[in-house]
Design an enzyme around this catalytic site. Structure first.
Site, short mmCIF file in Angstrom:
data_model
loop_
_atom_site.label_atom_id
_atom_site.label_comp_id
_atom_site.label_asym_id
_atom_site.label_seq_id
_atom_site.Cartn_x
_atom_site.Cartn_y
_atom_site.Cartn_z
N HIS A 7 17.39 32.04 -17.87
CA HIS A 7 18.42 32.69 -17.07
C HIS A 7 18.92 33.97 -17.71
CE1 HIS A 7 20.96 29.98 -19.64
NE2 HIS A 7 21.77 31.04 -19.67
N HIS A 81 24.05 37.76 -21.84
CA HIS A 81 22.93 37.33 -22.68
C HIS A 81 21.72 36.97 -21.84
CE1 HIS A 81 24.78 33.30 -21.84
NE2 HIS A 81 23.52 32.89 -21.86
N GLU A 130 19.94 33.59 -26.21
CA GLU A 130 20.15 32.14 -26.25
C GLU A 130 18.78 31.48 -26.20
OE1 GLU A 130 22.62 28.69 -23.80
OE2 GLU A 130 22.04 30.51 -22.76
#
Length: 139
Positions: A7, A81, A130
């Site tokens: 994502h 992010h 991440e």
């Protein structure tokens, strides 16, 4: 080492308005999740499924939220992010540390119920990264 893009996270000062914009203008209602509060991460999140990846809309949950700090510097919100999948988070952490990339904190359970960790943006070309383990059974 990294797998597919899971994502792209976008910080927003108004989660309801952002989710409505995606629901009404840019996606079908079925593609926009209900809000999910994640107190351990200091955020409320909504996911928008684009078919080939997801957008994660993030709103701060409390004054100490990392998203609140981000919005202080970026009041309109913006890209927060990128999240990439890894088959084994423990192996990924060892690998990135060995190459000089700093890991921010310890792994925690993320919005998908799987372990995640963040990498320092100064070590990743200015982008907060991440890493999310692809299954709960690795490592």
């Amino acid at each position: 080492m990294i797998g597919r893009l899971n994502h792209i996270a976008i910080a927003t000062p108004d989660l309801q308005a952002a989710a409505q914009r995606y629901r009404d203008c840019l996606a079908s209602p079925a593609q926009v999740s209900a809000p999910l509060a994640l107190p351990e991460h200091g955020v409320t999140t909504v996911f928008v499924d684009t078919g080939n990846t997801k957008l994660e809309l993030l709103e701060p949950l409390g004054e100490q939220s990392p998203i609140a700090k981000f919005l202080e510097k970026n009041p309109e919100g913006g890209l927060h992010h990128l999240c990439f999948e890894v088959p084994d988070l423990a192996v990924a952490i060892t690998t990135v540390k060995a190459s000089g990339i700093r890991v921010l904190g310890e792994p925690r359970i993320g919005a998908h119920g799987l372990p995640v960790v963040f990498l320092h943006p100064k070590d990743c070309g200015g982008v907060l990264m991440e890493l999310e383990q692809t299954s709960a059974t690795a490592g």
